[in-house]
Structures are given as structure tokens and as C-alpha cells.
Design a protein around this motif. Structure first.
Motif, PDB file in Angstrom:
ATOM      1  N   THR A   8       6.316  -8.696  -9.174  1.00 49.52           N
ATOM      2  CA  THR A   8       6.932  -9.385  -8.044  1.00 49.52           C
ATOM      3  C   THR A   8       8.115 -10.221  -8.502  1.00 49.52           C
ATOM      4  OG1 THR A   8       4.789  -9.483  -6.938  1.00 49.52           O
ATOM      5  CG2 THR A   8       6.483 -10.969  -6.143  1.00 49.52           C
ATOM      6  N   ALA A  11      11.035  -8.027  -9.238  1.00 50.22           N
ATOM      7  CA  ALA A  11      11.716  -7.613  -8.014  1.00 50.22           C
ATOM      8  C   ALA A  11      12.582  -8.747  -7.466  1.00 50.22           C
ATOM      9  CB  ALA A  11      10.691  -7.176  -6.969  1.00 50.22           C
ATOM     10  N   ILE A  21      16.538  -2.483  -6.197  1.00 52.52           N
ATOM     11  CA  ILE A  21      15.180  -2.606  -6.714  1.00 52.52           C
ATOM     12  C   ILE A  21      14.569  -1.213  -6.843  1.00 52.52           C
ATOM     13  CG2 ILE A  21      12.885  -3.572  -6.308  1.00 52.52           C
ATOM     14  CD1 ILE A  21      14.280  -5.762  -4.649  1.00 52.52           C
ATOM     15  N   THR A  22      14.306  -0.817  -8.087  1.00 55.34           N
ATOM     16  CA  THR A  22      13.672   0.476  -8.344  1.00 55.34           C
ATOM     17  C   THR A  22      12.474   0.251  -9.261  1.00 55.34           C
ATOM     18  OG1 THR A  22      14.984   0.948 -10.326  1.00 55.34           O
ATOM     19  CG2 THR A  22      15.898   1.693  -8.205  1.00 55.34           C
ATOM     20  N   ILE A  26      12.049  -2.453 -12.419  1.00 53.43           N
ATOM     21  CA  ILE A  26      10.930  -3.403 -12.454  1.00 53.43           C
ATOM     22  C   ILE A  26      10.146  -3.240 -13.748  1.00 53.43           C
ATOM     23  CG2 ILE A  26       8.707  -3.980 -11.388  1.00 53.43           C
ATOM     24  CD1 ILE A  26       9.987  -3.334  -8.665  1.00 53.43           C
ATOM     25  N   ALA A  42       4.854  -0.447 -10.032  1.00 50.90           N
ATOM     26  CA  ALA A  42       6.267  -0.806  -9.930  1.00 50.90           C
ATOM     27  C   ALA A  42       6.969   0.070  -8.902  1.00 50.90           C
ATOM     28  CB  ALA A  42       6.939  -0.677 -11.295  1.00 50.90           C
ATOM     29  N   LEU A  45       5.844  -0.974  -5.346  1.00 55.02           N
ATOM     30  CA  LEU A  45       6.509  -2.209  -4.934  1.00 55.02           C
ATOM     31  C   LEU A  45       7.955  -1.933  -4.555  1.00 55.02           C
ATOM     32  CD1 LEU A  45       6.522  -5.272  -4.560  1.00 55.02           C
ATOM     33  CD2 LEU A  45       7.045  -5.479  -7.000  1.00 55.02           C
ATOM     34  N   ALA A  46       8.627  -1.115  -5.344  1.00 55.70           N
ATOM     35  CA  ALA A  46      10.018  -0.776  -5.049  1.00 55.70           C
ATOM     36  C   ALA A  46      10.130  -0.054  -3.716  1.00 55.70           C
ATOM     37  CB  ALA A  46      10.601   0.079  -6.175  1.00 55.70           C
ATOM     38  N   LEU A  49       9.716  -2.449  -0.809  1.00 59.90           N
ATOM     39  CA  LEU A  49      10.875  -3.314  -0.588  1.00 59.90           C
ATOM     40  C   LEU A  49      12.140  -2.544  -0.260  1.00 59.90           C
ATOM     41  CD1 LEU A  49      10.294  -5.868  -3.483  1.00 59.90           C
ATOM     42  CD2 LEU A  49       9.840  -6.185  -1.047  1.00 59.90           C
ATOM     43  N   ASP A  50      12.060  -1.209  -0.268  1.00 52.72           N
ATOM     44  CA  ASP A  50      13.225  -0.370  -0.004  1.00 52.72           C
ATOM     45  C   ASP A  50      13.770  -0.633   1.406  1.00 52.72           C
ATOM     46  OD1 ASP A  50      15.137   1.615  -0.527  1.00 52.72           O
ATOM     47  OD2 ASP A  50      13.926   3.127   0.510  1.00 52.72           O
TER      48      ASP A  50
END
Length: 108
Positions: A8, A11, A21-22, A26, A42, A45-46, A49-50
């Protein structure tokens, strides 16, 4: 530090720098911090958040959709308005009537 926290924070670092953010980025940041994060987390999460503006998400936390600065100013105004508003009196709870109040008892 836990792997979730590290991912986190990675990111957030990427968002602060304006970098996309990829999952790979991360993973690279968490590896540099010597925290082991599985690549799948990772990547997830990416993907979560995309297309999201992470900075806007941070400023909207707890603000009910309003930016944090406006919420802070609005909170001060609301506090001032709350002082001017009449205080609602607490309503007394109605006491349950007992059998004695009704004029009869259990053994009458």
C-alpha cells in the motif's frame, strides 16, 4: 512491516510521484525496502487502483465525498452552528407500568 502495508505504501509513493501504479513497480519498491510481497498481491492492488485518482481518494477519506480541506472548514462552521442551535432535551423514557400500578397483582 507487513506485506500489505508495504504494498500500500509503495502504491502511495508511486501515486505521489505521478508514476503509473503497476504490479511490477510495487514489487520493485517493496523489494528495495526488503519486504517480500507476492507478485499476485501487487498485481491485484495495481488493478484495484487502475483508473483511480489515489490522491483524490486520500483527500476524500471520511469527508462524505467532500475534499478534506473543505470538510475541515465545513466542520468548523458546523461546530459554530451547533453551538447556536438549541440543545435538544433528552426525553424521559416512559416507565413500564407494573402490576401494582394497574390496581391488581399477580395473586389478587
Amino acid at each position: 512491516m507487513s506485506a500489505e502495508s508495504a504494498a500500500t505504501l509503495a502504491a502511495l509513493i508511486l501515486a505521489d510521484e505521478g508514476v503509473e501504479i503497476t504490479g511490477d513497480k510495487i514489487t520493485a519498491l517493496t523489494s528495495a525496502a526488503k519486504v517480500e510481497v507476492e507478485p499476485i498481491w501487487a498485481t491485484l492492488l495495481a488493478k484495484a487502483l487502475d483508473g483511480k485518482d489515489v490522491k483524490a481518494l486520500l483527500t476524500n477519506v471520511g469527508g462524505g465525498g467532500a475534499p478534506a480541506a473543505a470538510a475541515a472548514g465545513g466542520a468548523a462552521a458546523a461546530a459554530g452552528a451547533a453551538e447556536d442551535a438549541p440543545v435538544e432535551e433528552k426525553k424521559e423514557e416512559a416507565k413500564e407500568e407494573s402490576d401494582d400500578d394497574m390496581g391488581f397483582g399477580l395473586f389478587d
